[in-house]
Design a protein around this motif. Sequence first.
Motif, PDB file in Angstrom:
ATOM      1  N   GLU A 114      29.869  10.595   9.499  1.00  0.00           N
ATOM      2  CA  GLU A 114      30.124  10.492  10.933  1.00  0.00           C
ATOM      3  C   GLU A 114      28.824  10.289  11.722  1.00  0.00           C
ATOM      4  N   GLY A 115      27.750  10.898  11.290  1.00  0.00           N
ATOM      5  CA  GLY A 115      26.494  10.759  12.025  1.00  0.00           C
ATOM      6  C   GLY A 115      25.449   9.963  11.293  1.00  0.00           C
ATOM      7  N   ALA A 116      25.862   9.223  10.271  1.00  0.00           N
ATOM      8  CA  ALA A 116      24.870   8.497   9.465  1.00  0.00           C
ATOM      9  C   ALA A 116      24.377   7.278  10.209  1.00  0.00           C
ATOM     10  N   GLU A 117      23.145   6.939  10.014  1.00  0.00           N
ATOM     11  CA  GLU A 117      22.560   5.752  10.580  1.00  0.00           C
ATOM     12  C   GLU A 117      22.706   4.585   9.624  1.00  0.00           C
ATOM     13  N   GLU A 118      22.341   3.399  10.114  1.00  0.00           N
ATOM     14  CA  GLU A 118      22.525   2.200   9.337  1.00  0.00           C
ATOM     15  C   GLU A 118      21.411   1.962   8.332  1.00  0.00           C
ATOM     16  N   HIS A 119      20.424   2.794   8.283  1.00  0.00           N
ATOM     17  CA  HIS A 119      19.342   2.597   7.325  1.00  0.00           C
ATOM     18  C   HIS A 119      19.104   3.898   6.574  1.00  0.00           C
ATOM     19  N   LEU A 120      18.523   3.761   5.406  1.00  0.00           N
ATOM     20  CA  LEU A 120      18.238   4.911   4.554  1.00  0.00           C
ATOM     21  C   LEU A 120      16.880   5.488   4.917  1.00  0.00           C
ATOM     22  N   ASP A 121      16.726   6.765   4.681  1.00  0.00           N
ATOM     23  CA  ASP A 121      15.421   7.378   4.823  1.00  0.00           C
ATOM     24  C   ASP A 121      14.502   6.841   3.752  1.00  0.00           C
ATOM     25  N   PRO A 122      13.215   6.868   4.006  1.00  0.00           N
ATOM     26  CA  PRO A 122      12.289   6.409   2.970  1.00  0.00           C
ATOM     27  C   PRO A 122      12.515   7.158   1.676  1.00  0.00           C
ATOM     28  N   ALA A 123      12.596   6.394   0.592  1.00  0.00           N
ATOM     29  CA  ALA A 123      12.861   7.003  -0.717  1.00  0.00           C
ATOM     30  C   ALA A 123      11.615   7.703  -1.218  1.00  0.00           C
ATOM     31  N   PRO A 124      11.782   8.754  -1.994  1.00  0.00           N
ATOM     32  CA  PRO A 124      10.637   9.514  -2.488  1.00  0.00           C
ATOM     33  C   PRO A 124       9.914   8.738  -3.571  1.00  0.00           C
ATOM     34  N   PRO A 125       8.632   9.061  -3.839  1.00  0.00           N
ATOM     35  CA  PRO A 125       7.891   8.407  -4.927  1.00  0.00           C
ATOM     36  C   PRO A 125       8.547   8.704  -6.267  1.00  0.00           C
ATOM     37  N   VAL A 126       8.360   7.764  -7.201  1.00  0.00           N
ATOM     38  CA  VAL A 126       9.034   7.897  -8.488  1.00  0.00           C
ATOM     39  C   VAL A 126       8.457   9.027  -9.321  1.00  0.00           C
ATOM     40  N   GLY A 157       0.791  -1.218   0.000  1.00  0.00           N
ATOM     41  CA  GLY A 157       0.000   0.000   0.000  1.00  0.00           C
ATOM     42  C   GLY A 157       0.815   1.255   0.000  1.00  0.00           C
ATOM     43  N   VAL A 158       2.111   1.147   0.035  1.00  0.00           N
ATOM     44  CA  VAL A 158       2.976   2.324   0.025  1.00  0.00           C
ATOM     45  C   VAL A 158       3.476   2.545  -1.387  1.00  0.00           C
ATOM     46  N   THR A 159       3.603   3.798  -1.750  1.00  0.00           N
ATOM     47  CA  THR A 159       4.102   4.127  -3.091  1.00  0.00           C
ATOM     48  C   THR A 159       5.486   3.546  -3.283  1.00  0.00           C
ATOM     49  N   PRO A 160       5.745   2.912  -4.400  1.00  0.00           N
ATOM     50  CA  PRO A 160       7.068   2.328  -4.632  1.00  0.00           C
ATOM     51  C   PRO A 160       8.160   3.359  -4.443  1.00  0.00           C
ATOM     52  N   GLU A 161       9.236   2.929  -3.844  1.00  0.00           N
ATOM     53  CA  GLU A 161      10.328   3.832  -3.513  1.00  0.00           C
ATOM     54  C   GLU A 161      11.590   3.385  -4.229  1.00  0.00           C
ATOM     55  N   VAL A 162      12.498   4.316  -4.341  1.00  0.00           N
ATOM     56  CA  VAL A 162      13.733   4.069  -5.055  1.00  0.00           C
ATOM     57  C   VAL A 162      14.891   4.081  -4.078  1.00  0.00           C
ATOM     58  N   ALA A 163      15.802   3.159  -4.308  1.00  0.00           N
ATOM     59  CA  ALA A 163      17.054   3.169  -3.557  1.00  0.00           C
ATOM     60  C   ALA A 163      18.176   2.891  -4.517  1.00  0.00           C
ATOM     61  N   GLU A 188      12.670  -0.795  -5.735  1.00  0.00           N
ATOM     62  CA  GLU A 188      11.897  -1.901  -5.161  1.00  0.00           C
ATOM     63  C   GLU A 188      10.427  -1.665  -5.449  1.00  0.00           C
ATOM     64  N   LYS A 189       9.817  -2.635  -6.041  1.00  0.00           N
ATOM     65  CA  LYS A 189       8.479  -2.457  -6.561  1.00  0.00           C
ATOM     66  C   LYS A 189       7.444  -2.893  -5.532  1.00  0.00           C
ATOM     67  N   GLY A 190       6.348  -2.210  -5.506  1.00  0.00           N
ATOM     68  CA  GLY A 190       5.226  -2.538  -4.652  1.00  0.00           C
ATOM     69  C   GLY A 190       4.191  -3.360  -5.404  1.00  0.00           C
ATOM     70  N   PRO A 191       3.050  -3.559  -4.807  1.00  0.00           N
ATOM     71  CA  PRO A 191       2.010  -4.359  -5.465  1.00  0.00           C
ATOM     72  C   PRO A 191       1.410  -3.657  -6.668  1.00  0.00           C
ATOM     73  N   GLU A 192       1.490  -2.306  -6.700  1.00  0.00           N
ATOM     74  CA  GLU A 192       0.944  -1.565  -7.821  1.00  0.00           C
ATOM     75  C   GLU A 192       2.046  -1.299  -8.846  1.00  0.00           C
ATOM     76  N   PRO A 193       1.679  -1.259 -10.149  1.00  0.00           N
ATOM     77  CA  PRO A 193       2.693  -0.947 -11.159  1.00  0.00           C
ATOM     78  C   PRO A 193       3.236   0.458 -10.969  1.00  0.00           C
ATOM     79  N   LEU A 194       4.490   0.606 -11.313  1.00  0.00           N
ATOM     80  CA  LEU A 194       5.136   1.911 -11.169  1.00  0.00           C
ATOM     81  C   LEU A 194       4.534   2.902 -12.149  1.00  0.00           C
ATOM     82  N   ASP A 195       4.274   4.092 -11.671  1.00  0.00           N
ATOM     83  CA  ASP A 195       3.741   5.157 -12.514  1.00  0.00           C
ATOM     84  C   ASP A 195       4.694   6.340 -12.444  1.00  0.00           C
TER      85      ASP A 195
END
Length: 1411
Positions: free
Chosen positions: A927-939, A68-74, A794-801
């Motif tokens: 130096e202050g980066a975390e181990e995970h990425l922020d949520p990627a923006p919609p395509v 249900g989340v918009t596909p994101e890019v990494a 990374e693709k979600g259940p809906e086709p990328l638009d």
Amino acid sequence: MNSQLQQTPPPQEHRSIEQLNDPTSLTPPPPLLTSDVSSSSLDSIPLSRLHATTTSSSRESTTTSTAGVTPEVALTESATTPTSPHNPSIKRRGKTQDSNEPFLFDDLPIRDSEQLPRHSEDDDLERGVQEITIAMNEPNGSLAGLTTDEAITKLIDVAIEVLDQYHTPATNMQHFVKYITSVPSVTSIITILGLLIFYIYGTLNASLRQFRLTGAIVEIAILAAIFIWNAFIHRRDLQLRGREVKDRVRGVILELETIRVQPGQELKIPSIPSVSTVRVIRSGIVRTLPSNLIVKGDLIEMVFGDAAPCNVLCTLSKHGVESTSQTLHPYHYHHHHHRHHSHSRKSSPTREFFLSRREIFQPSLFGTPPSEEWQRRHHELQGRYTFEVLETPLEQILHTALDPTPRPNSLIQKQLLVISRIIFFKVVMAIALLALVINLLRYVLKEVLQLHHPTQGPEQLLALPIYAVLPLLPLSLPTLLQISKAFTNATILVLFNTLQISKTEYEDEKDVDEFDVEAPPPTKNVDIARKEVWKRFWRLLTRWGNSGQDFGDGLTRSTNLVESLGGITVICSIDKEGTIATAFPAVEQLLVATEDEDTVVLDVLEDDLSPNGLRFEDKDWESYIQSLKPIGLNQLLNTNCGTLSAVRRRESHRKCNTLHYHCKTRAAQQTCLCRLGKEIGFTSEALRPFTLQKEILCYHPYVPMPPMTFGKLTTFEIPTMLSTIYHERAGDGYMVLTDGHVECVVECCTEYWDGTGLQDLNDSMLKKISDFYQTAVVNDLQCVAYAYRPLAIEKGPEPLDFNSSANGFITLPIRVLPETEDSKVDPQSSESGHLSSHEHDEIKEDPIPVSMQRSGQGRTMDMSSLPDPVNIVIHIGGDSDDEDEEQQYGASVEDQGMSAVKIDTGPLQRWRKLREMDLAQAENEDEGAEEHLDPAPPVDSQEFIEEAIQGQIFLGMTTLAHQPKTNVCDFIEDLGLAGIRFVYFSPASERESKAFADRLGLETDWNSCILLSSASDPFGASTGYLESYDIKAQLPRGIENIRPHLEAVDDIPLHVSLFAECGPEAATEMIKIFQDYGEVVCCIGSSLNINNTAAFAKADISVGMEPIKMNSSPESRSAFSLGAKINSLPCGLTMHSETSLYALTQVVREARRLLNSQRQGVVFMIASFMSVSLLLLISYCFLLPPAMTGYQILWVMWVIVPLLILSYFFSPHEPDTMTMMPSKNMSPLRDLPRFIFYFLARFILPIGMCVFVFLYSLHIYDGQEGYHFLFNSFGNGSPWLQWSENEQWALLYAQNYTMIIWVWYIVWMSSTFMSRALSLRSFKPWKNRTWIGACIVCLALQFVFCAVSLFRGPHKVKDVPWWLFVISFLWPILFMPIQEIVKARDLKECIRAQKLAKLEFNTKLGMHSPL
């Protein structure tokens, strides 16, 4: 570093290009690290697999997606990839400790699948039309613009208004008064009155009917009719000459009523300087039209880099854009604010932004640096600004074309004028005076004192002198000139049209060695339709009105078409693209990176024999196939030319995309390079797995770019690039393909591909890229850089638009460079003093085009120290060291009236500083980066596309150049052999101009280039000559210094073939200077360039060339065809884009032949008529009646001689027609005594024999014994008015016999006048069958004339002894060798004159030359 991360795969076995498209010939390579890959052909290379294959968990993607989340890019970098300094939320590909991991293009097997939807050429046209439709949300349609009908009505009104201003009605009486007051007319009137007096007096005093009186009244009637006819011809010629251009304007007005605009046509028109187009908003729809079809009140779209077609006002002034604290360019505000004060709003902070005609639209118009409000507005408008047109360009064009100032008279016109003056004021007066003296002495001493016949006075003192001068009156000359001009013009026009439609090749003649440096230019063997020639001849001869509406008929009168073409001494080109060079640049070099941080440059050549129209010059180019693969695929995917449909296009063509509608791009970025991609080895099958998802348009208006040419009013370039996101079905991946300006592409790259893996884009590689780029620019080359990056989405259940219907629009932000020690200037190193406070205040008001840094007191330096063309980092003075730093963008150094200090050149320093900034920011964020990425923006978000273009992989660069058109170089070389100097007026700087001139084959060493820009140009110019020998030679600088240099120093400017830094006004003035010094100038230029009309109107003859190939259907080409007609109103000829310039040399060759024939015909006519006058004078000396009477002289003048000289136009070509040096249009007639000697030597024997025949015939038919009558009165001493019928018949028989003999001699002598200097053995006149027919007709007509005259005569021909006829008819055996002797002597003089002319033509030594 872990050794496992440094391993590289074994090299693949080398395959040929033929094998690349054959899947059966490929074997799978070994596994690449932990990737399970297999092989495939080159046609299915998935660039989405270009990524770092890692073995560490830190290299794996950590981006997750929930339902249900918009596909994101990494991106494929590790989680520690630093964020972009442009935006903290955007992840940028940066340098990590694992960045040296090997990268390869993996080969995947071909998968059978149906073709996916993709844009074709037609789809792109439709999409382009939709894209350029107005999308601004303006209330109440405030930007709907004018309707087409309203605009056309305004154009017609302007054209009619201008046309009325040049309407100068000249009555018939005015023409008649001007005609009768001329010397020839006055002489003709005196002749008619004298004969009338003789007729009246003779009628009253003659006792018997005298044949001479009957002939006199016939002669009076004929002369009166000739006088009226010549007055009519004179009036008609003046009116047609003055109406030619006006009739063309009327034809344009008629076409305006039926103009049509074809949607999609504008997408195929390149944005090049030689094509003046503008995007006009008509009824809310944007259409690309020629600039001369816009009107006052129109709304036009302009982007950065566009040149204003006229004075325009930005509509942002009406949208409430308020003034800010940012620095505005003083010229754009203050200058226009006062000039257009009626538009100002003093009570409102709203600013008005004006552009004057030909001024370049630059970011500095809105202030530097730009305000936040302006940046927001720029993004909303996506770079497309709306301007209101303040004037109608058509008005100025029509004023220029209708300028009543006539072109210079042609050389043959000047020669005829000089000859007429000599004949009337010297020859006619001398012959009339001599005839009067002879007859006066005879009348007084013989008739009055001895014979007491005072009644002889009117005939002897009036009629006889009139008959002596009658042959020298230009009675038949106006008619002959009209006939000859109509025929020669018809021949040239039909030949020119035939050459343009003919598909045969230009070839050397059979007896010419193609390797001979002195060989004439090749010709096209075409058959001219004689029926068409005669049809065109009759139309030109009998035309009265609408003389110019048919552009195919040329401007035959106002341009003196044949005379100008045949006398051309200078051919100047005022355009490059589409005229003498290709409209689309061709690939010259391709740079790719190799191992060991090195680069290789592969040369590419145009080759008509190659299947793709080009080929690699390097035989080992296939060894770099791994580096060429991504570039080739990029070139094939980023185009819409039908490649997917297997369309093979061998010619250069435009790459269709919407990038060009948001910013001005150079021709290199508009040129489709699909041919190069196919030459690398790709086929249409390789493109089927890829589907276009989105286009990203990226602009960098803030980068400090130098102007590509001198000054402010020339080309200004904004770095741009096009990034496209593709989905690859085979690997189900996404990738970004980028091509564009080097400045943009390199700034968005962090690594480069060397054919085996990815390497860090370090200083060493940046320097190689920078050096290659700068070298290309100064050598008149254009660069396109290529980059790539994979997208792991990374693709979600809906086709990328991706929302592909809306293009992404990105403007790269301002990035202030840090101040470094090497950029500071030592105050002691400057050679100039401090600036005054007043000067400093002025400098502070001016926008500074490049990175500005302050360090103590400012220094100045001579502008000659600045390199050209490069970016300059400058340092200016300040009042104190602690002043705030200020950054200025969007202008050039030449824009500012200030001095500068050279710190560093080129983009390398800026790239290095940007690189340092990126790395420093990356380290801070790590130096202050975390181990995970922020949520990627919609395509489909703006944030996504801003992130997608960062961290790309640099693939390589191509250099493109406008290559000379086919045969242009040979054409220029052959012009030199023909004594015609080729001159190129270049708007570019000296170094770029010389680079292109070198491709043309022009000389580029000392004394070869003159700068026409003024050093005091307020808009800025280059610093002057670059080479030391040019500086020592003291070549003139600026158009205003050319005339003083010619008068006081030397004539080098008249021998130079290259003029650089040349604007339209300077080119026009230089053409006038050429003409003032005797040159006959032919101007060739683009018919779609709105700035060419003035030069076209000034040159002796102009040729308007279509710079691009336009559609042939009237509906689709109407608007651009009409625009071309308007710009080329003063042009005598128009040429299609695909027509070779050899058509011009062949037309010049034909014009020279016709002009030589016309000149020789006039010489033969004058000599023939003078021989008649001399014959009459000699008969007067023997105290005899005239050897020819008046109507017989008129018969010779109007029938016999015209038939012979008109046949000259069918003479064959002389072998040296195109190797002779043409005469300059000055000193029209020299060596007059020599020509008089030639005349006497050639005609004395024929005249002597004619006098003998006349005397002996009189002796036979008079019946007197002996020869005492020779110096006595004819007719037994009776008065002439009392002659018996037998005496009158005797005189008539003698005169007719004399006419027959004279015509016989003239026929023979006409063969020697067909060529001026060549002997009968070299130039065979009998090859001219028309001349043979004319000779037969002349003799036949003369015998008929004599038979009719003697029909009722009492005498018989057999009364004359046979030996008289035998001697008379064999007399040419004696005088024909004399003709050859005189011509041989004249040939020596011609050869001597030709040697001197060639020496002068080829010499360019000046007073200060190095040799």
